[in-house]
Motif scaffolding. Sequence first.
Motif, PDB file in Angstrom:
ATOM      1  N   LEU A 171      50.298  48.006  49.549  1.00 23.86           N
ATOM      2  CA  LEU A 171      49.535  46.780  49.776  1.00 23.86           C
ATOM      3  C   LEU A 171      50.380  45.529  49.599  1.00 23.86           C
ATOM      4  O   LEU A 171      49.912  44.420  49.871  1.00 23.86           O
ATOM      5  CB  LEU A 171      48.351  46.709  48.807  1.00 23.86           C
ATOM      6  N   ALA A 172      51.619  45.688  49.141  1.00 25.48           N
ATOM      7  CA  ALA A 172      52.434  44.543  48.722  1.00 25.48           C
ATOM      8  C   ALA A 172      52.758  43.584  49.858  1.00 25.48           C
ATOM      9  O   ALA A 172      52.867  42.376  49.643  1.00 25.48           O
ATOM     10  CB  ALA A 172      53.718  45.021  48.050  1.00 25.48           C
ATOM     11  N   THR A 173      52.931  44.094  51.073  1.00 21.74           N
ATOM     12  CA  THR A 173      53.362  43.232  52.183  1.00 21.74           C
ATOM     13  C   THR A 173      52.228  42.897  53.141  1.00 21.74           C
ATOM     14  O   THR A 173      52.463  42.265  54.168  1.00 21.74           O
ATOM     15  CB  THR A 173      54.487  43.924  52.970  1.00 21.74           C
ATOM     16  N   ILE A 174      51.001  43.291  52.817  1.00 22.46           N
ATOM     17  CA  ILE A 174      49.870  43.043  53.706  1.00 22.46           C
ATOM     18  C   ILE A 174      49.289  41.668  53.396  1.00 22.46           C
ATOM     19  O   ILE A 174      48.937  41.362  52.247  1.00 22.46           O
ATOM     20  CB  ILE A 174      48.796  44.136  53.545  1.00 22.46           C
ATOM     21  N   GLN A 175      49.186  40.828  54.412  1.00 21.37           N
ATOM     22  CA  GLN A 175      48.731  39.457  54.218  1.00 21.37           C
ATOM     23  C   GLN A 175      47.218  39.357  54.051  1.00 21.37           C
ATOM     24  O   GLN A 175      46.722  38.524  53.316  1.00 21.37           O
ATOM     25  CB  GLN A 175      49.173  38.594  55.412  1.00 21.37           C
ATOM     26  N   ASP A 176      46.481  40.218  54.756  1.00 19.41           N
ATOM     27  CA  ASP A 176      45.024  40.170  54.694  1.00 19.41           C
ATOM     28  C   ASP A 176      44.518  41.570  54.374  1.00 19.41           C
ATOM     29  O   ASP A 176      44.485  42.443  55.235  1.00 19.41           O
ATOM     30  CB  ASP A 176      44.460  39.678  56.028  1.00 19.41           C
ATOM     31  N   ILE A 177      44.126  41.794  53.119  1.00 12.73           N
ATOM     32  CA  ILE A 177      43.725  43.124  52.669  1.00 12.73           C
ATOM     33  C   ILE A 177      42.240  43.320  52.961  1.00 12.73           C
ATOM     34  O   ILE A 177      41.371  42.817  52.240  1.00 12.73           O
ATOM     35  CB  ILE A 177      44.004  43.310  51.167  1.00 12.73           C
ATOM     36  N   SER A 178      41.956  44.035  54.023  1.00  7.47           N
ATOM     37  CA  SER A 178      40.571  44.312  54.398  1.00  7.47           C
ATOM     38  C   SER A 178      40.022  45.444  53.534  1.00  7.47           C
ATOM     39  O   SER A 178      40.788  46.199  52.917  1.00  7.47           O
ATOM     40  CB  SER A 178      40.496  44.711  55.875  1.00  7.47           C
ATOM     41  N   PRO A 179      38.695  45.612  53.466  1.00  2.87           N
ATOM     42  CA  PRO A 179      38.125  46.723  52.697  1.00  2.87           C
ATOM     43  C   PRO A 179      38.649  48.085  53.134  1.00  2.87           C
ATOM     44  O   PRO A 179      38.871  48.965  52.298  1.00  2.87           O
ATOM     45  CB  PRO A 179      36.621  46.589  52.961  1.00  2.87           C
ATOM     46  N   ARG A 180      38.867  48.265  54.418  1.00  3.03           N
ATOM     47  CA  ARG A 180      39.373  49.548  54.912  1.00  3.03           C
ATOM     48  C   ARG A 180      40.809  49.795  54.451  1.00  3.03           C
ATOM     49  O   ARG A 180      41.164  50.891  54.005  1.00  3.03           O
ATOM     50  CB  ARG A 180      39.298  49.586  56.450  1.00  3.03           C
ATOM     51  N   ALA A 208      41.060  41.124  46.125  1.00  6.20           N
ATOM     52  CA  ALA A 208      40.383  42.110  46.972  1.00  6.20           C
ATOM     53  C   ALA A 208      39.628  43.133  46.126  1.00  6.20           C
ATOM     54  O   ALA A 208      38.502  43.524  46.448  1.00  6.20           O
ATOM     55  CB  ALA A 208      41.398  42.813  47.874  1.00  6.20           C
ATOM     56  N   LEU A 209      40.237  43.572  45.016  1.00  9.82           N
ATOM     57  CA  LEU A 209      39.584  44.567  44.158  1.00  9.82           C
ATOM     58  C   LEU A 209      38.315  44.006  43.526  1.00  9.82           C
ATOM     59  O   LEU A 209      37.287  44.690  43.455  1.00  9.82           O
ATOM     60  CB  LEU A 209      40.551  45.022  43.062  1.00  9.82           C
ATOM     61  N   ARG A 210      38.367  42.763  43.066  1.00  8.62           N
ATOM     62  CA  ARG A 210      37.209  42.228  42.359  1.00  8.62           C
ATOM     63  C   ARG A 210      36.053  41.917  43.297  1.00  8.62           C
ATOM     64  O   ARG A 210      34.908  41.759  42.854  1.00  8.62           O
ATOM     65  CB  ARG A 210      37.601  41.006  41.540  1.00  8.62           C
ATOM     66  N   THR A 211      36.309  41.805  44.599  1.00 10.43           N
ATOM     67  CA  THR A 211      35.204  41.625  45.539  1.00 10.43           C
ATOM     68  C   THR A 211      34.544  42.953  45.884  1.00 10.43           C
ATOM     69  O   THR A 211      33.422  42.970  46.398  1.00 10.43           O
ATOM     70  CB  THR A 211      35.688  40.970  46.847  1.00 10.43           C
ATOM     71  N   ARG A 212      35.216  44.067  45.594  1.00 13.14           N
ATOM     72  CA  ARG A 212      34.686  45.387  45.965  1.00 13.14           C
ATOM     73  C   ARG A 212      34.162  46.159  44.755  1.00 13.14           C
ATOM     74  O   ARG A 212      33.282  47.022  44.911  1.00 13.14           O
ATOM     75  CB  ARG A 212      35.792  46.193  46.665  1.00 13.14           C
ATOM     76  N   TYR A 213      34.694  45.894  43.566  1.00 12.59           N
ATOM     77  CA  TYR A 213      34.319  46.669  42.377  1.00 12.59           C
ATOM     78  C   TYR A 213      33.752  45.749  41.306  1.00 12.59           C
ATOM     79  O   TYR A 213      34.188  44.608  41.149  1.00 12.59           O
ATOM     80  CB  TYR A 213      35.537  47.424  41.821  1.00 12.59           C
ATOM     81  N   GLU A 214      32.787  46.283  40.545  1.00  9.19           N
ATOM     82  CA  GLU A 214      32.180  45.494  39.474  1.00  9.19           C
ATOM     83  C   GLU A 214      33.117  45.319  38.290  1.00  9.19           C
ATOM     84  O   GLU A 214      33.077  44.308  37.597  1.00  9.19           O
ATOM     85  CB  GLU A 214      30.888  46.170  39.016  1.00  9.19           C
ATOM     86  N   VAL A 215      33.930  46.342  38.030  1.00  8.46           N
ATOM     87  CA  VAL A 215      34.892  46.283  36.927  1.00  8.46           C
ATOM     88  C   VAL A 215      36.266  46.695  37.444  1.00  8.46           C
ATOM     89  O   VAL A 215      36.391  47.723  38.126  1.00  8.46           O
ATOM     90  CB  VAL A 215      34.480  47.209  35.765  1.00  8.46           C
ATOM     91  N   VAL A 216      37.286  45.911  37.131  1.00  9.08           N
ATOM     92  CA  VAL A 216      38.670  46.231  37.481  1.00  9.08           C
ATOM     93  C   VAL A 216      39.484  46.209  36.196  1.00  9.08           C
ATOM     94  O   VAL A 216      39.611  45.162  35.550  1.00  9.08           O
ATOM     95  CB  VAL A 216      39.257  45.227  38.496  1.00  9.08           C
ATOM     96  N   VAL A 217      40.017  47.364  35.801  1.00  9.63           N
ATOM     97  CA  VAL A 217      40.863  47.454  34.617  1.00  9.63           C
ATOM     98  C   VAL A 217      42.310  47.588  35.084  1.00  9.63           C
ATOM     99  O   VAL A 217      42.618  48.421  35.940  1.00  9.63           O
ATOM    100  CB  VAL A 217      40.480  48.659  33.738  1.00  9.63           C
ATOM    101  N   VAL A 218      43.189  46.762  34.541  1.00  8.86           N
ATOM    102  CA  VAL A 218      44.587  46.744  34.968  1.00  8.86           C
ATOM    103  C   VAL A 218      45.477  47.143  33.793  1.00  8.86           C
ATOM    104  O   VAL A 218      45.452  46.501  32.741  1.00  8.86           O
ATOM    105  CB  VAL A 218      45.001  45.346  35.474  1.00  8.86           C
ATOM    106  N   ASP A 219      46.246  48.209  33.968  1.00  8.93           N
ATOM    107  CA  ASP A 219      47.248  48.615  32.982  1.00  8.93           C
ATOM    108  C   ASP A 219      48.529  47.854  33.290  1.00  8.93           C
ATOM    109  O   ASP A 219      49.214  48.140  34.270  1.00  8.93           O
ATOM    110  CB  ASP A 219      47.474  50.127  33.057  1.00  8.93           C
ATOM    111  N   CYS A 220      48.850  46.867  32.445  1.00 12.64           N
ATOM    112  CA  CYS A 220      50.028  46.016  32.680  1.00 12.64           C
ATOM    113  C   CYS A 220      51.276  46.520  31.959  1.00 12.64           C
ATOM    114  O   CYS A 220      52.337  45.894  32.065  1.00 12.64           O
ATOM    115  CB  CYS A 220      49.740  44.582  32.243  1.00 12.64           C
ATOM    116  N   GLY A 221      51.166  47.635  31.227  1.00  9.45           N
ATOM    117  CA  GLY A 221      52.329  48.151  30.525  1.00  9.45           C
ATOM    118  C   GLY A 221      52.776  47.229  29.405  1.00  9.45           C
ATOM    119  O   GLY A 221      51.993  46.462  28.849  1.00  9.45           O
ATOM    120  N   THR A 222      54.057  47.287  29.090  1.00  5.20           N
ATOM    121  CA  THR A 222      54.602  46.472  27.999  1.00  5.20           C
ATOM    122  C   THR A 222      55.722  45.542  28.455  1.00  5.20           C
ATOM    123  O   THR A 222      56.116  44.649  27.708  1.00  5.20           O
ATOM    124  CB  THR A 222      55.152  47.374  26.877  1.00  5.20           C
TER     125      THR A 222
END
Length: 416
Positions: A208-217, A256-270
């Motif tokens: 997803l890194a180089t996609i300018q417009d991330i559609s739901p699909r 994009a994730l927060r428009t599709r899911y009620e909860v988004v948990v992100v593991d950011c590591g250390t």
Amino acid sequence: MTTRILPAVGDADAARSVTTLLSQLPDAEPVGPVGDSTSLIDTLARLAAESLDELPEVVLVHERIGPVPALELIREVALRFPAVGVVLVTGDTSPGLYSAAMDSGARGLVGLPLSYEELAQRVQSAAGWSSGVRRHLGHGGDSPTGPGGTVVAVTGAKGGVGTTVTAVQLALAACASGHSTALADLDLQSGDVASYLDVRFRRSVVDLATIQDISPRVLQDAMFAHPSGLALLLAPADGERGEEVTDRSVRQILSALRTRYEVVVVDCGTHMDTANAAAVEMADTALLVLTPDVVAVRAAKRMVRLWDRLQIRKAEETLTVVNRQVRSTEIQPPLVQKVTGTRVARTTVPAHFKELQSVVDAGRMHDLEAKSTVKQALWALAAELGLVRAPDGEPRAATRLRGDRGSVGLRRGRHR
């Protein structure tokens, strides 16, 4: 009808000029200007949480707004607050910029120096579009009407403190409660979410890194549907590819994730880089996980100071979680709070690794027994954060640690 207009202008002189001209427009009600992108998003989120009707009809974004570039800011506003019409104020009125602004979600473009006639026309057009969207939403449309789902960023003070276990269990708790839940692994060089959940995958966040417009699909194609019900966005199998994920792409992905899911948990590591720093800045709640020992507490203090220096997040906006807590240790939550300057979660996680060892070795964290005290504590933490629905079906009151946060300072230089 009165049109409420919120200017987002970084320069004080330009802000006065814009506000003065806006006040001359018929039926216009200029709101006090905001000086940076973070303040704009926080202001809109606060208003949206009250009611859709509280949002301004038009937002003016000046080309020199910072720290987030104007076009990225417009894209985020358009994704999170679709009932707001955004107009870009810029000295470059070339067809190329006009096209880029429209692609980002702007409803118009006004050239500098400002012209009364042009400004009035663009504001009126954007306000009309906004009113049409709100009428549609008022008749039962299912479009998002606020800031979207809740984003929780989980970061470790140092390696080995239990960051991924915490992130996985929080996501599982939210999912079991009935929330649509995504778990994103932004520990880009050494992410272990796939290992903890027994996942073999081909696609990752890099796709997803180089996609300018991330559609739901497109987003769905990059996600892994786990048997537990979680939607997983995984770190790349080849750690060196993590460099392809920038702060800009993380902003688009999380929006994009927060428009599709009620909860988004992100593991950011250390390890803090521009990508997971953007996640910490965007998050509604930032968790900093540590263990009750001197080394981990010192590491947490360094991390908090780093976030503050780089204007990622203030200490008081960070929630610290004490993992592997034992009563006999001298380092207790009140001391952690005093040393780090953060808030400390009421819930602490006990030091019972034997409960985890079998599921960790098998890579099946989702099979951890309900009677496990570690699981019970982490699911209680999820309830404290508002990720678990109350018995009446409504979410428990969330711990939202939002405020006047600054930019991802790590971005300065290499990604400017």
